[in-house]
Design an enzyme around this catalytic site. Structure first.
Site, short mmCIF file in Angstrom:
data_model
loop_
_atom_site.label_atom_id
_atom_site.label_comp_id
_atom_site.label_asym_id
_atom_site.label_seq_id
_atom_site.Cartn_x
_atom_site.Cartn_y
_atom_site.Cartn_z
N HIS A 70 0.85 -1.19 0.00
CA HIS A 70 0.00 0.00 0.00
C HIS A 70 0.88 1.23 0.00
O HIS A 70 2.11 1.12 0.03
CB HIS A 70 -0.99 -0.02 1.16
CG HIS A 70 -0.41 0.07 2.53
ND1 HIS A 70 0.49 -0.85 3.03
CD2 HIS A 70 -0.61 0.96 3.54
CE1 HIS A 70 0.80 -0.53 4.28
NE2 HIS A 70 0.16 0.57 4.61
N HIS A 99 1.06 3.94 2.09
CA HIS A 99 1.45 4.69 3.29
C HIS A 99 2.97 4.91 3.26
O HIS A 99 3.73 4.05 2.81
CB HIS A 99 1.04 3.95 4.56
CG HIS A 99 -0.38 4.21 4.96
ND1 HIS A 99 -1.10 3.37 5.78
CD2 HIS A 99 -1.22 5.24 4.65
CE1 HIS A 99 -2.32 3.87 5.96
NE2 HIS A 99 -2.42 5.00 5.27
N ASP A 118 5.35 4.77 5.33
CA ASP A 118 6.31 3.83 5.94
C ASP A 118 6.50 2.57 5.10
O ASP A 118 7.28 1.69 5.46
CB ASP A 118 5.92 3.47 7.39
CG ASP A 118 4.54 2.86 7.54
OD1 ASP A 118 3.59 3.37 6.91
OD2 ASP A 118 4.41 1.86 8.29
N HIS A 119 5.82 2.52 3.93
CA HIS A 119 5.99 1.38 3.01
C HIS A 119 6.53 1.81 1.64
O HIS A 119 6.86 0.96 0.82
CB HIS A 119 4.66 0.63 2.84
CG HIS A 119 4.19 0.04 4.14
ND1 HIS A 119 4.28 -1.30 4.43
CD2 HIS A 119 3.71 0.64 5.26
CE1 HIS A 119 3.84 -1.51 5.67
NE2 HIS A 119 3.49 -0.35 6.19
N HIS A 176 -7.33 -2.47 6.06
CA HIS A 176 -6.52 -1.33 6.50
C HIS A 176 -7.25 -0.05 6.10
O HIS A 176 -8.31 -0.12 5.46
CB HIS A 176 -5.13 -1.46 5.85
CG HIS A 176 -4.09 -0.60 6.47
ND1 HIS A 176 -3.93 -0.45 7.81
CD2 HIS A 176 -3.09 0.14 5.90
CE1 HIS A 176 -2.90 0.36 8.05
NE2 HIS A 176 -2.39 0.74 6.91
ZN LIG Z 1 2.76 0.49 8.04
ZN LIG Z 2 -0.38 1.41 6.57
#
Ligand SMILES: [Zn+2]
Ligand SMILES: [Zn+2]
Length: 251
Positions: free
Chosen positions: A60, A62, A64-65, A139
């Site tokens: 996904h 976000h 942090d990814h 999520h």
């Molecule tokens: Zn995450």
């Molecule tokens: Zn996430």
């Protein structure tokens, strides 16, 4: 198949953990799964050249990814490698166009294919001998969990999610389920997993899943590892493993 955890952390910085990223070596070629902040700096630590990576699978969008995806593309370009394929959920194409659009001098120099994949889709990756299936995770934004099937093993990566049947069903009879475990047991949280909510879900799956490796730890999880293993160990056929940055697992 060798899986190296480049990053096992989240959006909040923690000593020893960078944000999400897995390097999966299938035969000789590495596949990068997610690319959060800090993942690029883990390549030298893992003894791998970033220029080997030309395929990235995103769960996904976000930060942090995905935060190190553009830095990876830039680092590769500076070392003469300009092609890249990025697989991700709906919205990946639009997101990538906007982000790279802010850096016209890179855009003109690289050749990046963005391929959006959809829940239920089975696909192969160009240059890899494996099959991938994906399902919707639970999520706050469109998120895919992936099952990677190669000759020497199969694993499922949950991305960020609450425990959900889609992912458990996908993981049946796989060797390994890499599942997020953001917060300690008993934490009330949506969109993410705790050992308690994962145990509740696994009660419905009587040791149908091989081993579980927990990752994506908020700093709040510190000191709760043994408790997490204790909560989950009776529900899986194999082991419960706690991921650490630079840990390697062989399938
Ligand atoms: Zn995450
Ligand atoms: Zn996430």
């Amino acid at each position: 198949m060798e899986i190296t955890f480049l990053g096992t952390g989240v959006a909040i910085p923690e000593k020893g953990r960078v944000q999400s990223g897995l390097l999966v070596r299938l035969e000789d070629k590495p596949l990068l799964v997610d690319c959060g902040s800090g993942v690029l700096s883990r390549f030298p630590d893992a003894g791998v050249s970033h220029t080997e990576v030309d395929t990235v699978l995103l769960s996904h969008l976000h930060l942090d990814h995905v935060a190190d995806l553009l830095p990876l593309i830039k680092a590769n370009w500076l070392r003469g490698k300009t092609d890249m394929r990025v697989y991700g959920p709906e919205g990946t194409d639009d997101w990538f166009s906007k982000v790279i659009g802010a850096y016209g001098y890179i855009l003109d120099e690289v050749d990046v294919d963005v391929i959006e994949v959809y829940p239920g889709k089975e696909f192969t990756l160009e240059g890899f001998d494996c099959e991938i299936t994906c399902v919707t995770a639970s999520h706050s934004v469109p998120t895919l969990a992936y099952r990677v099937t190669a000759e020497d093993g199969e694993f499922v990566y949950s991305g960020d999610t609450e425990p959900c049947r889609n992912i458990m069903d996908l993981a049946i009879e796989s060797d390994l389920l890499i599942h997020e475990c953001s917060f300690p047991p008993g934490t009330k949280v949506t969109n993410h997993t705790t050992p308690s909510t994962l145990a509740e879900m696994l009660e419905n799956y009587n040791k149908e899943i091989g081993s579980i490796c927990l990752t994506h730890f908020y700093p709040e999880m510190k000191g709760h590892g043994k408790e997490a293993i204790h909560r989950l160990k009776d529900y899986v056929d194999g082991e419960v493993i706690l991921a650490e940055d630079l840990m390697k697992l062989e399938l």
